[in-house]
Design a protein around this motif. Sequence first.
Motif, PDB file in Angstrom:
ATOM      1  N   VAL A 148      -1.584   2.017  -5.313  1.00  0.00           N
ATOM      2  CA  VAL A 148      -1.618   1.033  -4.225  1.00  0.00           C
ATOM      3  C   VAL A 148      -3.021   0.958  -3.621  1.00  0.00           C
ATOM      4  O   VAL A 148      -3.577  -0.134  -3.432  1.00  0.00           O
ATOM      5  CB  VAL A 148      -0.577   1.402  -3.147  1.00  0.00           C
ATOM      6  N   ALA A 149      -3.607   2.118  -3.327  1.00  0.00           N
ATOM      7  CA  ALA A 149      -4.943   2.139  -2.737  1.00  0.00           C
ATOM      8  C   ALA A 149      -5.979   1.582  -3.707  1.00  0.00           C
ATOM      9  O   ALA A 149      -6.913   0.864  -3.300  1.00  0.00           O
ATOM     10  CB  ALA A 149      -5.301   3.562  -2.324  1.00  0.00           C
ATOM     11  N   SER A 150      -5.844   1.892  -4.994  1.00  0.00           N
ATOM     12  CA  SER A 150      -6.782   1.372  -5.992  1.00  0.00           C
ATOM     13  C   SER A 150      -6.669  -0.146  -6.109  1.00  0.00           C
ATOM     14  O   SER A 150      -7.685  -0.847  -6.240  1.00  0.00           O
ATOM     15  CB  SER A 150      -6.526   2.029  -7.349  1.00  0.00           C
ATOM     16  N   SER A 151      -5.444  -0.656  -6.061  1.00  0.00           N
ATOM     17  CA  SER A 151      -5.248  -2.108  -6.130  1.00  0.00           C
ATOM     18  C   SER A 151      -5.889  -2.807  -4.940  1.00  0.00           C
ATOM     19  O   SER A 151      -6.567  -3.839  -5.094  1.00  0.00           O
ATOM     20  CB  SER A 151      -3.754  -2.433  -6.178  1.00  0.00           C
ATOM     21  N   ALA A 152      -5.690  -2.248  -3.757  1.00  0.00           N
ATOM     22  CA  ALA A 152      -6.279  -2.852  -2.557  1.00  0.00           C
ATOM     23  C   ALA A 152      -7.809  -2.812  -2.627  1.00  0.00           C
ATOM     24  O   ALA A 152      -8.481  -3.793  -2.282  1.00  0.00           O
ATOM     25  CB  ALA A 152      -5.783  -2.120  -1.308  1.00  0.00           C
ATOM     26  N   THR A 153      -8.353  -1.693  -3.077  1.00  0.00           N
ATOM     27  CA  THR A 153      -9.813  -1.570  -3.163  1.00  0.00           C
ATOM     28  C   THR A 153     -10.386  -2.541  -4.188  1.00  0.00           C
ATOM     29  O   THR A 153     -11.416  -3.183  -3.954  1.00  0.00           O
ATOM     30  CB  THR A 153     -10.202  -0.126  -3.525  1.00  0.00           C
ATOM     31  N   ALA A 154      -9.723  -2.645  -5.340  1.00  0.00           N
ATOM     32  CA  ALA A 154     -10.202  -3.554  -6.380  1.00  0.00           C
ATOM     33  C   ALA A 154     -10.166  -5.003  -5.901  1.00  0.00           C
ATOM     34  O   ALA A 154     -11.116  -5.774  -6.128  1.00  0.00           O
ATOM     35  CB  ALA A 154      -9.364  -3.384  -7.642  1.00  0.00           C
ATOM     36  N   LEU A 155      -9.080  -5.390  -5.225  1.00  0.00           N
ATOM     37  CA  LEU A 155      -8.985  -6.763  -4.719  1.00  0.00           C
ATOM     38  C   LEU A 155     -10.030  -7.012  -3.633  1.00  0.00           C
ATOM     39  O   LEU A 155     -10.673  -8.072  -3.610  1.00  0.00           O
ATOM     40  CB  LEU A 155      -7.585  -7.024  -4.172  1.00  0.00           C
ATOM     41  N   ALA A 156     -10.204  -6.049  -2.726  1.00  0.00           N
ATOM     42  CA  ALA A 156     -11.210  -6.210  -1.670  1.00  0.00           C
ATOM     43  C   ALA A 156     -12.604  -6.346  -2.255  1.00  0.00           C
ATOM     44  O   ALA A 156     -13.419  -7.158  -1.792  1.00  0.00           O
ATOM     45  CB  ALA A 156     -11.140  -5.028  -0.707  1.00  0.00           C
ATOM     46  N   LEU A 157     -12.896  -5.569  -3.300  1.00  0.00           N
ATOM     47  CA  LEU A 157     -14.209  -5.653  -3.942  1.00  0.00           C
ATOM     48  C   LEU A 157     -14.390  -7.007  -4.627  1.00  0.00           C
ATOM     49  O   LEU A 157     -15.463  -7.618  -4.546  1.00  0.00           O
ATOM     50  CB  LEU A 157     -14.355  -4.524  -4.959  1.00  0.00           C
ATOM     51  N   LEU A 158     -13.350  -7.493  -5.279  1.00  0.00           N
ATOM     52  CA  LEU A 158     -13.417  -8.806  -5.934  1.00  0.00           C
ATOM     53  C   LEU A 158     -13.630  -9.910  -4.908  1.00  0.00           C
ATOM     54  O   LEU A 158     -14.468 -10.808  -5.103  1.00  0.00           O
ATOM     55  CB  LEU A 158     -12.130  -9.050  -6.715  1.00  0.00           C
TER      56      LEU A 158
END
Length: 325
Positions: A148-158
């Motif tokens: 969940v945290a990785s998904s949020a970080t990846a989306l925020a970075l994108l």
Amino acid sequence: MSEIEAHLSRWREAGLLDEATAERIRAFEAERASRRPAIPPEERPGVIEILLYLGIAVLAVGVTALAAQNWGDLASFARVLVTAVPAGFTLLVGALLRPRSEPGLRRAGQLAWVASVALTALAVGVILWEYEPFGLARDDDRTPFLLVASSATALALLLWALSPSTLQLFALGGSCFFLAQSLGAWPDEYSSRLAGGSLALVALAAIALAETDYLSPRATARFVFGFLLAVGAFWPGFADGGTPWELAAFVAAALLLALGVLRSSFQYVLWGVLLLFVALVRTIFQNFSDQIGAPVALIISGALLIAAVTLLARLAPSLRRGVAA
């Protein structure tokens, strides 16, 4: 007394200028200040922008209320839709508003994308809980949290890559914080060393990117990741790490202060001074209060606070001049 008046008073006392010259300088500075452009009308928040903010807030409250009142009665696919549809909707709204020429609408689109990061993380969590994909079990707290945290970080970075803005950097910083927490929760027993250390490393990398103009806006990056560096360095030593790990907070404080002076950044100086103050106070109470007593520890802490505020007051004008230059 304003900064200009303080300078004029000091120069008059030193005999460098007379009162007539000082008056001409005052008039010049007053005229220059009056010529500063006011905020353009299009930069000010308008009714449409405020209504969009209100709509995003109402959407978030509605999702929360629906989940709280009817969650137990919803089937798995309905639970996923309750979170995934608002996440997709806020992503779409942000994408539609980002190219608009009106600054207010662009800001509203950026806020919609910030909301989409949180809603996407929630949706991923619900999917993992309801369907247990890839063999993940519901009672496994570590892997789903990390995903969940990785998904949020990846989306925020994108989203930051698509629209480098202040709000996207705040979303990225928040996602990195929770990613560090998920890493700290990975061992059988929560490790503040792993959580704080990983957060500090991410913050250091982000600061390096900001200072080399790869992460923007730079002022926001300094504020967000300077704070995360302070938190990450403080955490291990003052949670369960013991005295050797406390040194990381002081090293990080020294680094932030050095960066603040070298880069003329009040943000770094602010977090460096606050980290140094908190670390010193915590060290005194944690290691020496039994020997010197709580009242003496409070006196020392008060003196440190006064010293910290004095340091900030002395450095602030020079740092502002450095930024302006």
